[in-house]
Design an enzyme around this catalytic site. Structure first.
Site, PDB file in Angstrom:
ATOM      1  N   HIS A 151      -1.486  67.832 -50.127  1.00 10.33           N
ATOM      2  CA  HIS A 151      -0.503  67.389 -49.197  1.00 10.33           C
ATOM      3  C   HIS A 151      -0.071  65.885 -49.701  1.00 10.33           C
ATOM      4  O   HIS A 151       1.156  66.073 -49.298  1.00 10.33           O
ATOM      5  CB  HIS A 151      -1.641  66.101 -48.091  1.00 10.33           C
ATOM      6  CG  HIS A 151      -0.642  65.773 -46.941  1.00 10.33           C
ATOM      7  ND1 HIS A 151      -1.095  66.416 -45.625  1.00 10.33           N
ATOM      8  CD2 HIS A 151      -0.136  64.433 -46.853  1.00 10.33           C
ATOM      9  CE1 HIS A 151      -0.461  65.253 -44.744  1.00 10.33           C
ATOM     10  NE2 HIS A 151       0.226  64.348 -46.225  1.00 10.33           N
ATOM     11  N   GLU A 152      -0.620  65.065 -50.682  1.00  9.41           N
ATOM     12  CA  GLU A 152       0.516  64.290 -51.330  1.00  9.41           C
ATOM     13  C   GLU A 152       1.512  64.797 -52.089  1.00  9.41           C
ATOM     14  O   GLU A 152       2.776  64.608 -52.143  1.00  9.41           O
ATOM     15  CB  GLU A 152      -0.071  63.278 -51.549  1.00  9.41           C
ATOM     16  CG  GLU A 152      -1.256  62.295 -51.036  1.00  9.41           C
ATOM     17  CD  GLU A 152      -0.326  61.635 -49.714  1.00  9.41           C
ATOM     18  OE1 GLU A 152       1.009  61.100 -49.674  1.00  9.41           O
ATOM     19  OE2 GLU A 152      -1.332  61.428 -48.523  1.00  9.41           O
ATOM     20  N   CYS A 202      -0.487  63.187 -40.500  1.00  5.19           N
ATOM     21  CA  CYS A 202       0.017  62.949 -41.946  1.00  5.19           C
ATOM     22  C   CYS A 202       0.582  61.573 -40.668  1.00  5.19           C
ATOM     23  O   CYS A 202       0.767  61.310 -39.637  1.00  5.19           O
ATOM     24  CB  CYS A 202       1.254  63.812 -42.441  1.00  5.19           C
ATOM     25  SG  CYS A 202       2.124  63.125 -43.223  1.00  5.19           S
ATOM     26  N   HIS A 258       4.443  65.990 -50.479  1.00  4.46           N
ATOM     27  CA  HIS A 258       5.431  64.770 -50.230  1.00  4.46           C
ATOM     28  C   HIS A 258       5.981  64.872 -50.659  1.00  4.46           C
ATOM     29  O   HIS A 258       7.817  64.293 -50.938  1.00  4.46           O
ATOM     30  CB  HIS A 258       4.586  63.994 -49.831  1.00  4.46           C
ATOM     31  CG  HIS A 258       4.471  63.315 -48.194  1.00  4.46           C
ATOM     32  ND1 HIS A 258       5.081  63.134 -47.784  1.00  4.46           N
ATOM     33  CD2 HIS A 258       3.357  63.929 -47.437  1.00  4.46           C
ATOM     34  CE1 HIS A 258       4.704  63.409 -46.235  1.00  4.46           C
ATOM     35  NE2 HIS A 258       3.362  63.140 -46.227  1.00  4.46           N
TER      36      HIS A 258
HETATM   37 ZN    ZN Z   1       1.761  63.463 -45.189  1.00  5.87          ZN
END
Ligand code: ZN
Length: 180
Positions: free
Chosen positions: A141-142, A99, A145
Site C-alpha cells: 500500500h505504501e 488510507c 503511494h
Molecule cells: Zn494510503
C-alpha cells in the site's frame, strides 16, 4: 535533488495532486531526512495509521514509515523504508484497506500475500526483509503511494459505487480549500 524541504504540518488529503505523482528517489541522507522521518512517525501515530508515505505529507520522495504491532517474541520491525524495492509472491489475497489520505473510504484490494522488501534506513544502510499477510500488505500500500497509486485506483466497480459520494465530497472540499 538536494536535501529535504521544511517539516510537514499535516497529512495531505485526496485529491491533492502530490498523491498521484510518482515520487523521486532520496539522494541525501542528512539531518533533514531524519527530521522528516521523525515528523512522519509523529503524524502516523496521531492518525493511528499503520503506515505513512512521504507524498502523503506533501513531499514527493521515495520513503515511507510503518508501525505494525508485532508480538513480544518478535524483533522490532524496521520502521522506515527509503528508496524501497518490492518483490512479491504468493497467492492473491483480498483484504479491506483504508488510507490516511482518504478517511472514510474502505476498499477491498487484492494483493500478493508475500513481500520481500529491500530499502535503506535513515543512515543510508541497506537492509532486506520478508514478511507476509498484514505487513506485506502495508508495504504494498505504501509503495503504491510512491508510484502515485491510491486505493481509489484499485477499486472494484462495487467499491467505486459505494465510495462515489464520499470521494466527490472530498474533491469539492479540496477545490474549496485551494480557492481560499
Ligand atoms: Zn494510503
Amino acid at each position: 535533488m538536494n536535501s529535504i524541504p521544511a517539516q510537514p504540518e499535516k497529512i495531505v488529503l485526496y485529491p491533492d495532486p502530490v498523491l498521484t505523482r510518482p515520487a523521486e528517489p532520496v539522494e541525501v541522507f542528512d539531518e533533514g531526512l531524519q527530521i522528516l522521518v521523525a515528523r512522519m512517525m509523529e503524524l502516523m501515530r496521531e492518525a493511528q495509521g499503520a503506515g505513512l508515505a512521504a507524498p502523503q505529507v506533501g513531499i514527493s520522495r521515495r520513503l515511507f514509515v510503518t508501525e505494525v504491532d508485532s508480538g513480544p517474541e518478535e524483533p522490532p520491525h524496521p520502521t522506515v523504508f527509503i528508496n524501497p524495492e518490492l518483490e512479491l509472491s504468493g497467492a492473491l489475497v483480498s483484504f479491506e484497506e483504508g488510507c490516511l489520505s482518504i478517511p472514510d473510504v474502505r476498499v477491498t484490494v487484492r494483493r500478493p500475500q508475500v513481500a520481500r522488501i529491500r530499502a535503506f534506513d535513515v543512515h543510508g544502510q541497506p537492509f532486506e526483509i520478508q514478511d507476509e499477510d498484514f505487513l506485506a500488505r502495508v508495504w504494498q500500500h505504501e509503495y503504491d503511494h510512491l508510484e502515485g497509486v491510491l486505493i481509489t485506483n484499485r477499486m472494484s466497480p462495487r467499491d467505486r459505487l459505494a465510495n462515489r459520494r464520499t470521494l466527490k465530497e472530498m474533491v469539492l472540499d479540496f477545490e474549496e480549500d485551494s480557492r481560499s
